[in-house]
Design a protein around this motif. Structure first.
Motif, short mmCIF file in Angstrom:
data_model
loop_
_atom_site.label_atom_id
_atom_site.label_comp_id
_atom_site.label_asym_id
_atom_site.label_seq_id
_atom_site.Cartn_x
_atom_site.Cartn_y
_atom_site.Cartn_z
N LYS A 146 -0.28 32.56 -27.89
CA LYS A 146 0.49 33.45 -28.75
C LYS A 146 -0.20 33.71 -30.08
CE LYS A 146 5.09 32.64 -26.82
NZ LYS A 146 6.48 32.16 -27.08
N ALA A 147 -0.82 32.68 -30.63
CA ALA A 147 -1.50 32.84 -31.91
C ALA A 147 -2.64 33.84 -31.82
CB ALA A 147 -2.04 31.49 -32.40
N GLN A 148 -3.17 34.03 -30.62
CA GLN A 148 -4.26 34.99 -30.40
C GLN A 148 -3.75 36.31 -29.83
OE1 GLN A 148 -4.62 31.66 -29.13
NE2 GLN A 148 -5.58 31.15 -31.07
N GLY A 149 -2.43 36.49 -29.79
CA GLY A 149 -1.86 37.72 -29.27
C GLY A 149 -1.82 37.79 -27.76
N GLY A 150 -2.00 36.65 -27.09
CA GLY A 150 -1.96 36.63 -25.64
C GLY A 150 -0.71 35.94 -25.12
N GLU A 151 -0.56 35.92 -23.80
CA GLU A 151 0.58 35.24 -23.19
C GLU A 151 0.27 34.83 -21.76
OE1 GLU A 151 4.01 37.69 -22.41
OE2 GLU A 151 2.79 39.51 -22.34
N VAL A 152 0.88 33.74 -21.35
CA VAL A 152 0.80 33.31 -19.95
C VAL A 152 1.97 33.97 -19.23
CG1 VAL A 152 0.88 31.36 -18.36
CG2 VAL A 152 -0.30 31.13 -20.55
N ILE A 153 1.68 34.85 -18.28
CA ILE A 153 2.74 35.62 -17.64
C ILE A 153 3.18 35.02 -16.31
CG2 ILE A 153 2.08 37.75 -18.80
CD1 ILE A 153 0.76 38.67 -16.20
N ALA A 154 2.40 34.10 -15.75
CA ALA A 154 2.79 33.43 -14.51
C ALA A 154 2.04 32.12 -14.38
CB ALA A 154 2.51 34.32 -13.30
N GLN A 155 2.69 31.16 -13.73
CA GLN A 155 2.09 29.85 -13.49
C GLN A 155 2.35 29.46 -12.05
OE1 GLN A 155 4.17 27.73 -16.69
NE2 GLN A 155 2.26 27.62 -17.85
N ILE A 156 1.27 29.17 -11.32
CA ILE A 156 1.37 28.89 -9.89
C ILE A 156 0.81 27.49 -9.64
CG2 ILE A 156 0.71 29.63 -7.57
CD1 ILE A 156 0.29 32.46 -8.78
N ALA A 157 1.68 26.57 -9.24
CA ALA A 157 1.27 25.20 -8.94
C ALA A 157 1.03 25.06 -7.44
CB ALA A 157 2.35 24.22 -9.39
N ILE A 158 -0.10 24.48 -7.07
CA ILE A 158 -0.48 24.33 -5.66
C ILE A 158 -0.71 22.86 -5.35
CG2 ILE A 158 -2.19 24.93 -3.90
CD1 ILE A 158 -2.69 27.53 -5.34
N PRO A 159 -0.11 22.33 -4.28
CA PRO A 159 -0.33 20.92 -3.94
C PRO A 159 -1.81 20.62 -3.76
CG PRO A 159 1.47 21.85 -2.63
CD PRO A 159 0.83 23.00 -3.36
N PRO A 160 -2.29 19.49 -4.28
CA PRO A 160 -3.72 19.17 -4.18
C PRO A 160 -4.20 18.94 -2.76
CG PRO A 160 -2.49 17.33 -5.09
CD PRO A 160 -1.54 18.47 -5.03
N THR A 161 -3.26 18.75 -1.83
CA THR A 161 -3.63 18.54 -0.43
C THR A 161 -3.66 19.84 0.36
OG1 THR A 161 -1.31 18.07 0.05
CG2 THR A 161 -2.74 16.18 -0.39
N GLU A 162 -3.37 20.96 -0.29
CA GLU A 162 -3.32 22.26 0.40
C GLU A 162 -4.70 22.61 0.96
OE1 GLU A 162 -1.77 24.49 2.25
OE2 GLU A 162 -0.30 24.79 0.65
N SER A 163 -4.72 23.24 2.13
CA SER A 163 -5.99 23.59 2.77
C SER A 163 -6.22 25.09 2.86
CB SER A 163 -6.08 22.98 4.17
OG SER A 163 -5.00 23.45 4.98
#
Length: 334
Positions: free
Chosen positions: A109-126
């Motif tokens: 935000k301080a740089q005028g940006g934003e995180v618009i989505a966050q996607i968590a993936i299990p570390p065991t995913e193939s």
């Protein structure tokens, strides 16, 4: 396996009676093992990067003096990401503590940006294709940091999903650690950027200490094992093991360490350290150390994929990654 980690720490303390425990990479194992270190009064030196040590939520016997933590890394790079890659960021990260640090500490935000989505993936995913439709169409930057055995699959499938019409990519080299970036299917990474702790590829301005370190551990100018170009190193992180051992050496010397009866002295001597000069013992770069939170702070590298190699295009300063301490381990009983 956090439970197994705690069991091993306990065995090192009670059966093998080691002087210290040195290791763990995965942050959830560090968190699960830390109580055993504290209960057994066993100095536990980790090379994990997670913010768990510096958060002061563990205990006085756990240290991370040889590699910076994710909170510091992200804080120091966020201005560059917003200024050079894009303002609308989608994060893809592993679904455990290390990934959560990335989720929680990328502040734009301080740089005028934003995180618009966050996607968590299990570390065991193939396989990962099923996650990519969750990436918003307005995404300007995909910030990715994946770990585990399927990282190459992740990057290849991301390329197949987007083809040549992709957003900007900013990744932590974790997504490709120990993987040849010239592997088939990774051509789409050309022009993208990665965080590196220590550069995989030799750079034109490498210090003499960096050159000596690379020779000592046996990696060539491309970051592969000397004599086996297919054996790609984990150069961005493995310096942390080298540097941590020298921190232990220094602290033991300062403490006049003789044996396990001096473990408390070793803890106090480590806490008394304040800085590590760049040199043969610390080839990645200079660092400061905050004994209250048991965490070091150092420089970060942002590298661009160009012509099948990673070229450092930006190096942060130590002060870019400093933050206020959240507690003070030195107030805890030994």
């Amino acid at each position: 396996d956090p439970g197994r980690g705690a069991e091993v720490v306990g065995k090192f303390a009670t059966q093998h009676k080691t002087d210290i425990v040195f290791g763990t990479l995965f942050s959830h194992v560090v968190i699960g093992s830390a109580p055993a270190a504290g209960e057994n009064k066993m100095p536990y030196f980790v090379v994990s990067e997670g913010h768990h040590v510096a958060s002061t939520k563990l205990n006085r016997y756990v240290f991370q003096p040889g590699i910076t933590d994710v909170k510091s890394q992200i804080q120091s790079m966020a201005p560059w990401i917003a200024a050079n890659a894009g303002k609308k960021v989608t994060q893809i990260f592993p679904d455990f503590a290390f990934g959560y640090d990335h989720r929680d500490y990328l502040a734009l935000k301080a740089q005028g940006g934003e995180v618009i989505a966050q996607i968590a993936i299990p570390p065991t995913e193939s396989s990962f294709t099923k996650y990519f439709p969750q990436i918003p169409a307005e995404t300007e930057v995909i910030y990715h940091v994946m770990v585990g055995p399927a990282v190459l699959t992740f990057v290849k499938e991301l390329g197949e999903f987007y083809g040549s019409n992709r957003p900007q990519l900013f990744g932590f080299i974790d997504s490709l650690e120990a993987t040849d970036i010239n592997s088939p299917g990774l051509e789409f990474l050309d022009g993208s950027h990665f965080w590196e702790g220590s550069p995989r590829y030799a750079q034109a301005n490498d210090s003499e200490a960096q050159k000596a370190y690379r020779t000592a551990v046996g990696i060539d100018d491309n970051g592969a094992a000397v004599g086996d170009p297919k054996d790609v190193s984990t150069a961005a992180h493995m310096f942390g093991c080298w540097e941590t051992l020298y921190v232990v050496k220094k602290a033991m010397e300062d403490a006049g360490y003789k044996g396990s009866e001096d473990r408390a002295k070793l803890v106090e001597a480590t806490e008394a350290l304040t800085e590590f000069a760049e040199g043969p013992e610390h080839p990645q770069g200079p660092k400061t150390f905050n004994g209250k939170i048991h965490q070091c702070f150092g420089v970060q590298n942002i590298s661009k994929v160009e012509g099948g190699k990673l070229k450092v295009v930006h190096k942060t300063k130590i002060e870019d990654g400093l933050y206020e301490a959240e507690g003070d381990y030195t107030t805890q009983a030994l």
